[in-house]
Design a protein around this motif. Structure first.
Motif, mmCIF file in Angstrom:
data_model
loop_
_atom_site.group_PDB
_atom_site.id
_atom_site.type_symbol
_atom_site.label_atom_id
_atom_site.label_comp_id
_atom_site.label_asym_id
_atom_site.label_seq_id
_atom_site.Cartn_x
_atom_site.Cartn_y
_atom_site.Cartn_z
ATOM 1 N N SER A 129 0.833 -1.214 0.000
ATOM 2 C CA SER A 129 0.000 0.000 0.000
ATOM 3 C C SER A 129 0.862 1.256 0.000
ATOM 4 O O SER A 129 0.564 2.230 -0.714
ATOM 5 C CB SER A 129 -0.915 0.001 1.227
ATOM 6 N N ALA A 130 1.953 1.254 0.781
ATOM 7 C CA ALA A 130 2.838 2.418 0.831
ATOM 8 C C ALA A 130 3.501 2.666 -0.522
ATOM 9 O O ALA A 130 3.609 3.810 -0.974
ATOM 10 C CB ALA A 130 3.886 2.222 1.916
ATOM 11 N N LEU A 131 3.955 1.594 -1.166
ATOM 12 C CA LEU A 131 4.584 1.758 -2.476
ATOM 13 C C LEU A 131 3.593 2.291 -3.500
ATOM 14 O O LEU A 131 3.927 3.191 -4.295
ATOM 15 C CB LEU A 131 5.165 0.420 -2.938
ATOM 16 N N LEU A 132 2.380 1.740 -3.498
ATOM 17 C CA LEU A 132 1.366 2.240 -4.432
ATOM 18 C C LEU A 132 1.067 3.713 -4.167
ATOM 19 O O LEU A 132 0.947 4.529 -5.106
ATOM 20 C CB LEU A 132 0.092 1.403 -4.298
ATOM 21 N N CYS A 133 0.951 4.064 -2.880
ATOM 22 C CA CYS A 133 0.687 5.460 -2.524
ATOM 23 C C CYS A 133 1.843 6.359 -2.963
ATOM 24 O O CYS A 133 1.624 7.443 -3.526
ATOM 25 C CB CYS A 133 0.460 5.562 -1.021
ATOM 26 N N TRP A 134 3.070 5.913 -2.716
ATOM 27 C CA TRP A 134 4.242 6.724 -3.069
ATOM 28 C C TRP A 134 4.322 6.948 -4.570
ATOM 29 O O TRP A 134 4.547 8.072 -5.033
ATOM 30 C CB TRP A 134 5.501 6.036 -2.557
ATOM 31 N N PHE A 135 4.148 5.877 -5.340
ATOM 32 C CA PHE A 135 4.218 6.029 -6.801
ATOM 33 C C PHE A 135 3.053 6.866 -7.336
ATOM 34 O O PHE A 135 3.214 7.627 -8.298
ATOM 35 C CB PHE A 135 4.234 4.649 -7.474
ATOM 36 N N PHE A 136 1.883 6.745 -6.716
ATOM 37 C CA PHE A 136 0.757 7.555 -7.161
ATOM 38 C C PHE A 136 1.014 9.042 -6.899
ATOM 39 O O PHE A 136 0.786 9.897 -7.769
ATOM 40 C CB PHE A 136 -0.517 7.105 -6.433
ATOM 41 N N VAL A 137 1.512 9.351 -5.689
ATOM 42 C CA VAL A 137 1.813 10.743 -5.370
ATOM 43 C C VAL A 137 2.942 11.255 -6.253
ATOM 44 O O VAL A 137 2.914 12.405 -6.722
ATOM 45 C CB VAL A 137 2.163 10.867 -3.874
ATOM 46 N N ARG A 138 3.942 10.454 -6.494
ATOM 47 C CA ARG A 138 5.054 10.875 -7.368
ATOM 48 C C ARG A 138 4.548 11.201 -8.762
ATOM 49 O O ARG A 138 4.918 12.224 -9.358
ATOM 50 C CB ARG A 138 6.094 9.759 -7.429
ATOM 51 N N GLY A 139 3.695 10.296 -9.281
ATOM 52 C CA GLY A 139 3.150 10.574 -10.615
ATOM 53 C C GLY A 139 2.318 11.842 -10.645
ATOM 54 O O GLY A 139 2.393 12.641 -11.595
ATOM 55 N N THR A 140 1.531 12.068 -9.575
ATOM 56 C CA THR A 140 0.696 13.278 -9.517
ATOM 57 C C THR A 140 1.560 14.534 -9.444
ATOM 58 O O THR A 140 1.310 15.539 -10.146
ATOM 59 C CB THR A 140 -0.233 13.198 -8.298
ATOM 60 N N LEU A 141 2.608 14.504 -8.599
ATOM 61 C CA LEU A 141 3.489 15.666 -8.476
ATOM 62 C C LEU A 141 4.260 15.924 -9.768
ATOM 63 O O LEU A 141 4.437 17.101 -10.166
ATOM 64 C CB LEU A 141 4.456 15.452 -7.307
ATOM 65 N N MET A 142 4.719 14.880 -10.422
ATOM 66 C CA MET A 142 5.448 15.056 -11.673
ATOM 67 C C MET A 142 4.531 15.632 -12.753
ATOM 68 O O MET A 142 4.930 16.515 -13.528
ATOM 69 C CB MET A 142 6.043 13.718 -12.122
ATOM 70 N N ASN A 143 3.302 15.142 -12.804
ATOM 71 C CA ASN A 143 2.358 15.701 -13.789
ATOM 72 C C ASN A 143 2.061 17.168 -13.485
ATOM 73 O O ASN A 143 1.959 18.008 -14.406
ATOM 74 C CB ASN A 143 1.054 14.902 -13.770
ATOM 75 N N SER A 144 1.925 17.472 -12.194
ATOM 76 C CA SER A 144 1.682 18.871 -11.820
ATOM 77 C C SER A 144 2.865 19.754 -12.201
ATOM 78 O O SER A 144 2.688 20.872 -12.712
ATOM 79 C CB SER A 144 1.417 18.953 -10.315
ATOM 80 N N LEU A 145 4.103 19.253 -11.981
ATOM 81 C CA LEU A 145 5.295 20.020 -12.345
ATOM 82 C C LEU A 145 5.403 20.185 -13.861
ATOM 83 O O LEU A 145 5.736 21.289 -14.352
ATOM 84 C CB LEU A 145 6.537 19.320 -11.785
ATOM 85 N N ASP A 146 5.102 19.121 -14.597
ATOM 86 C CA ASP A 146 5.162 19.222 -16.060
ATOM 87 C C ASP A 146 4.136 20.221 -16.587
ATOM 88 O O ASP A 146 4.437 21.030 -17.484
ATOM 89 C CB ASP A 146 4.923 17.839 -16.684
ATOM 90 N N ASN A 147 2.945 20.179 -16.030
ATOM 91 C CA ASN A 147 1.917 21.129 -16.473
ATOM 92 C C ASN A 147 2.305 22.558 -16.106
ATOM 93 O O ASN A 147 2.052 23.509 -16.878
ATOM 94 C CB ASN A 147 0.573 20.778 -15.840
ATOM 95 N N SER A 148 2.933 22.734 -14.934
ATOM 96 C CA SER A 148 3.374 24.065 -14.536
ATOM 97 C C SER A 148 4.472 24.577 -15.460
ATOM 98 O O SER A 148 4.519 25.769 -15.798
ATOM 99 C CB SER A 148 3.867 24.035 -13.091
ATOM 100 N N LEU A 149 5.378 23.683 -15.901
ATOM 101 C CA LEU A 149 6.429 24.082 -16.837
ATOM 102 C C LEU A 149 5.827 24.562 -18.164
ATOM 103 O O LEU A 149 6.261 25.550 -18.745
ATOM 104 C CB LEU A 149 7.381 22.913 -17.086
ATOM 105 N N ARG A 150 4.815 23.850 -18.611
ATOM 106 C CA ARG A 150 4.207 24.245 -19.886
ATOM 107 C C ARG A 150 3.424 25.553 -19.735
ATOM 108 O O ARG A 150 3.451 26.414 -20.630
ATOM 109 C CB ARG A 150 3.278 23.129 -20.365
ATOM 110 N N ASP A 151 2.708 25.681 -18.605
ATOM 111 C CA ASP A 151 1.829 26.841 -18.471
ATOM 112 C C ASP A 151 2.580 28.111 -18.114
ATOM 113 O O ASP A 151 2.160 29.223 -18.502
ATOM 114 C CB ASP A 151 0.767 26.561 -17.398
ATOM 115 N N ASN A 152 3.663 28.008 -17.385
ATOM 116 C CA ASN A 152 4.372 29.195 -16.882
ATOM 117 C C ASN A 152 5.711 29.421 -17.574
ATOM 118 O O ASN A 152 6.596 30.092 -17.012
ATOM 119 C CB ASN A 152 4.579 29.060 -15.369
ATOM 120 N N ARG A 153 5.871 28.850 -18.725
ATOM 121 C CA ARG A 153 7.132 29.039 -19.451
ATOM 122 C C ARG A 153 7.250 30.481 -19.975
ATOM 123 O O ARG A 153 6.251 31.181 -20.139
ATOM 124 C CB ARG A 153 7.224 28.041 -20.606
#
Length: 472
Positions: free
Chosen positions: A31-55
């Motif tokens: 459960s911890a690994l699934l949670c960690w990878f899910f949060v990592r994917g969410t944060l990475m997607n948020s960072l990627d979207n921020s890079l595109r939007d605020n470039r």
């Protein structure tokens, strides 16, 4: 292998607690690994979207490039220029050369960056290493109407720091969960194994004291309750068997005492006559020898009956059940009974064919016991009538009969009515009859006969002809 042996040597309670802890640890880890990878994917997607939007807009990049504000060395930090995300903007040429417009470090140029600069790739989203050695998340986009591309990057620390914090939290929570599960597993194991502990203590008590009267309380209808009930039934059966064995030994000792005492007395008389030289009268000597012979025969019969009753019911008679001609077994028993009787006693028989499932030797012995019993109680010059019709064997004598109050006891071991205690016999004959008939799924009873005497009635299921294909 050694660890497995050591684990199996642990108490059951400890093994259950360990297995519970391991199972919970595996579930928490997954459960911890699934949670960690899910949060990592969410944060990475948020960072990627921020890079595109605020470039930085491509036009501004071109303006600064033409103004000579793009340098190969990172520009000195300017507190007046806002850079809240500590972002880096770097221009990449078709040849892979780069210069920095914004940021305190340069970025490593990858093949994906040059592909965007050449126009063969519309966008490159990747993780690169900066000149400061840190990891950056970068997006490379083409410049408008200009040969080349520009990269916008932000430090990956803003994601990794959150992930590291989350990992520590998950590790702490998971550790507490495993510890709590171990404690709960030990408590559950203790509570769940209480019936097993009671059963174990009871078994150990019985093994130590041989006290079969102990019973385990049964609550509910689960597996432990059924095991306890089965154990109680087993100990009850063992206790009953032990009581019957003790009763058999006591009764056998009592029955053996009388003929042995009589034998000892007669032999002592004969021995004293020989030692003193005073010969006994011939008639007295013959009577003593006849008495010794009769008592030896009585002892032999008693021992044979005891051996028959001591056998397990499944092997009584010494052989398996088979199809037997009931009428032939009765005829054989009649021949043997006539040899034992005097000429004054008349035995008549009417036998119809009947085939049963029984052990031949035991069946014949049971019929002989019935005939011997009828002969023993028949008066001089009396008669015994034997009949077999429809599987029902009747043996009728004209003796004194059995009192009604004695009928419930006639098939008990060593039981003898008051009128029969002076007659020869061990008191086991009818017990053997009852056991043999029960083994063949039949019934047996004694009932008063009309006109005096007693009738023994035995019914055995079967048929007038042997089963097809059965050798008899």
């Amino acid at each position: 292998m050694r660890r497995m042996v050591r684990f199996r040597s642990l108490p059951l309670r400890s093994r259950l607690a360990i297995l519970t802890a391991v199972a919970v640890a595996a579930a928490v880890t997954a459960s911890a690994l699934l949670c960690w990878f899910f949060v990592r994917g969410t944060l990475m997607n948020s960072l990627d979207n921020s890079l595109r939007d605020n470039r930085m807009p491509p036009g501004r990049v071109v303006d600064q490039l033409r103004a000579g504000l793009c340098t190969t060395e990172p520009p000195a930090s300017d507190d007046q220029v806002p850079n809240p995300f500590n972002s880096t903007v770097q221009v990449v040429s078709r040849t892979g050369a780069s210069c920095v417009i914004q940021g305190a470090q340069s970025l490593h140029v990858t093949s994906a960056d040059t592909d965007v600069a050449k126009g063969t790739l519309r966008e490159a989203l990747h993780t690169v290493t900066g000149s400061d050695g840190n990891q950056y998340r970068a997006v490379t986009l083409p410049l408008l109407n200009t040969d080349g591309a520009y990269t916008v990057a932000r430090p990956l620390d803003e994601v990794t720091e959150s992930l590291n914090t989350l990992g520590l939290i998950l590790l702490a929570v998971g550790g507490l969960g495993v510890i709590g599960a171990s404690v709960a597993g030990l408590a559950v194991a203790r509570a769940g194994l209480k019936p097993v502990d009671r059963l174990t203590r009871t078994v150990e008590h019985i093994a130590r004291t041989e006290d079969l009267s102990v019973r385990i309380p049964v609550h509910g209808d689960d597996e432990i309750a059924r095991l306890s009930a089965s154990f109680n039934a087993m100990t009850a059966a063992l206790s009953s068997s032990q009581e019957l064995q003790q009763q058999l030994i006591a009764d056998a000792g009592h029955e053996l005492r009388t003929p042995l005492t009589s034998l000892r007395t007669n032999i002592e008389l004969l021995e004293r006559s020989e030692m003193t030289g005073r010969a006994l009268p011939p008639q007295d000597r013959r009577e003593l020898l006849s008495s010794v012979k009769a008592q030896m025969g009585e002892l032999a019969a008693l021992i044979g009956d005891l051996q028959e009753l001591s056998r397990p019911q499944a092997v009584q008679g010494g052989g398996p059940l088979q199809t037997v001609a009931f009428h032939e077994a009765v005829e054989a028993a009649l021949e043997r009974a006539r040899l034992r009787t005097g000429p004054d006693l008349k035995i008549t028989a009417e036998l119809a064919p009947w085939y049963v499932r029984a052990e031949p030797g035991a069946l014949e012995r049971a019929v002989i016991n019935l005939l011997d019993n009828a002969v023993k109680f028949s008066p001089p010059a009396g008669s015994v009538e034997v009949g077999l019709h429809g599987g029902e064997l009747t043996v009728r004598d004209h003796g004194p009969g059995v009192p009604p109050e004695d009928l419930p006891h006639v098939f008990e071991r060593f039981w003898r009515s008051t009128s029969a205690r002076s007659l020869p016999g061990s008191g086991l004959g009818l017990s053997i009859v009852a056991r043999t008939v029960e083994q063949a799924d039949g019934t047996v009873r004694l009932e008063p006969a009309s006109g005096g005497g007693t009738t023994a009635v035995v019914y055995l299921p079967g048929g007038p002809t042997p089963p097809a294909g059965d050798d008899t």
